[in-house]
Scaffold this active site. Structure first.
Site, PDB file in Angstrom:
ATOM      1  N   CYS A   1       1.777  20.161  11.269  1.00  0.00           N
ATOM      2  CA  CYS A   1       2.183  18.881  10.687  1.00  0.00           C
ATOM      3  C   CYS A   1       2.878  19.182   9.368  1.00  0.00           C
ATOM      4  CB  CYS A   1       0.976  17.976  10.469  1.00  0.00           C
ATOM      5  SG  CYS A   1       1.371  16.369   9.756  1.00  0.00           S
TER       6      CYS A   1
ATOM      7  N   CYS B   1       9.335  13.453   8.426  1.00  0.00           N
ATOM      8  CA  CYS B   1       8.635  14.231   9.450  1.00  0.00           C
ATOM      9  C   CYS B   1       9.098  15.689   9.437  1.00  0.00           C
ATOM     10  CB  CYS B   1       8.815  13.623  10.832  1.00  0.00           C
ATOM     11  SG  CYS B   1       7.746  14.391  12.090  1.00  0.00           S
TER      12      CYS B   1
END
Length: 333
Positions: free
Chosen positions: A90, A253
């Site tokens: 992530c 992201c």
């Protein structure tokens, strides 16, 4: 009776939440973080749901645990937890985790301004700049990213035919560029993204197998990356990433930016050494770059970097007790 108290540092990376859990770590088995991820999912997923889902979290909640490194030269290891699961990697989560940990003295770099971090997806190195105790930015050198599928046609109920690509940047991303039945994120509401993303994801996973060639536990196209026209003049692209059951990433992201750079490089649209400033649904930016190319199980892959910033918003002490009927969280879908 299962009880737990978890101390947390709460904050965000470019707008998307990060909850660094600093206590209550379960002891995980495995030689690698990928193996430890599997142990966590099998035995301790209740911690994830309790801390990420309502009423202690929300649909966009993302978090992490810091563990000792699993490699001899590593500085630390990170396990990621969020509403969509226990992710292999992530990007926004790691930028936030390292920012908070450095500022609080939970991690000390053995090499000035450089950290070597073990993640379930593999080694991620990170450069950072710190001024008067505050971390100004973190630059991640992510795992190899590659284009897995190109120009796949699917037919979506109420929308029609879409042509999509699928790329890996630490997770598998279904990438949708503007086309006849999708005009771009600037023309869609958040409600439309939330409506059509689960449909597209289900159709893709029914038709295609997305499995990492070196780690079969990393599988499934979990994220949707819808693209469009940026709002800022220095952005090269804009995106809205859907994940979980009804979340839209507020950051650009990190693994999604890596996946999109891999897609663009494979199509001849992004060269080695070229920057790619990626804009989120709220206008925040990551600075991406194709640092180099490599080969991954016979596939051409890029070596991506992502630079961003994070801020602490508070400190939290969360209690989980079986006496609470909502101890392990819930979602309203």
């Amino acid at each position: 009776m299962r009880k737990g108290t978890f101390f947390c540092i709460d904050g965000h990376t470019c707008g998307n939440p990060v909850r660094l859990i600093t206590s209550g770590h379960p002891v995980l088995q495995g030689a690698t973080m990928s193996e430890k991820r599997q142990h966590f999912l099998a035995e301790y997923d209740w911690i994830r749901t309790a801390l990420m889902f309502e009423p202690r979290g929300h649909d966009m909640m993302s978090g992490s645990f810091i563990y000792p490194p699993s490699t001899p030269d590593g500085d630390a290891a990170v396990l990621f937890v969020e509403t969509s699961g226990c992710l292999p990697m992530c990007g926004h989560g790691l930028i936030g985790t390292l920012t908070f940990a450095l500022e609080q003295g939970l991690i000390v770099a053995r090499t000035p301004n450089l950290l070597k971090i073990d993640t379930p997806a593999g080694r991620v190195n990170a450069e950072f700049q710190q001024t008067a105790g505050k971390v100004d930015w973190v630059k991640l050198f992510n795992v190899p990213a590659f284009l897995a599928y190109q120009d796949i046609s699917i037919t979506v109920p109420e929308l029609g035919e879409l042509t999509i690509d699928i790329a890996y940047g630490g997770n598998f991303y279904i990438i949708v560029e503007p086309q006849a039945n999708f005009p771009g994120i600037e023309h869609w509401s958040a409600a439309q993204i939330l409506k059509f993303s689960p449909l597209v994801r289900t159709l893709v996973n029914q038709q295609l197998a997305c499995v990492h060639p070196l780690d079969p536990t990393v599988k499934g196209a979990s994220h949707l990356l819808w693209t469009g026209t940026p709002t800022q003049s220095n952005s090269h692209g804009a995106n809205a990433v859907f994940y979980g059951d009804k979340a839209i990433d507020r950051s650009p992201c990190g693994t999604g930016t890596s996946a999109r750079m891999a897609q663009r490089h494979a199509k001849g649209l992004l060269a080695v050494g070229e920057q790619f400033v990626h804009e989120s649904y709220i206008g925040s930016q990551f600075i991406g770059k194709v640092e180099g190319v490599t080969e991954l199980a016979g596939k051409i892959a890029i070596l991506p970097s992502i630079q961003g910033w994070a801020r602490v918003t508070g400190h939290n002490c969360i209690t989980v007790d079986d006496d609470d009927p909502y101890a392990y969280g819930f979602q309203v879908i």
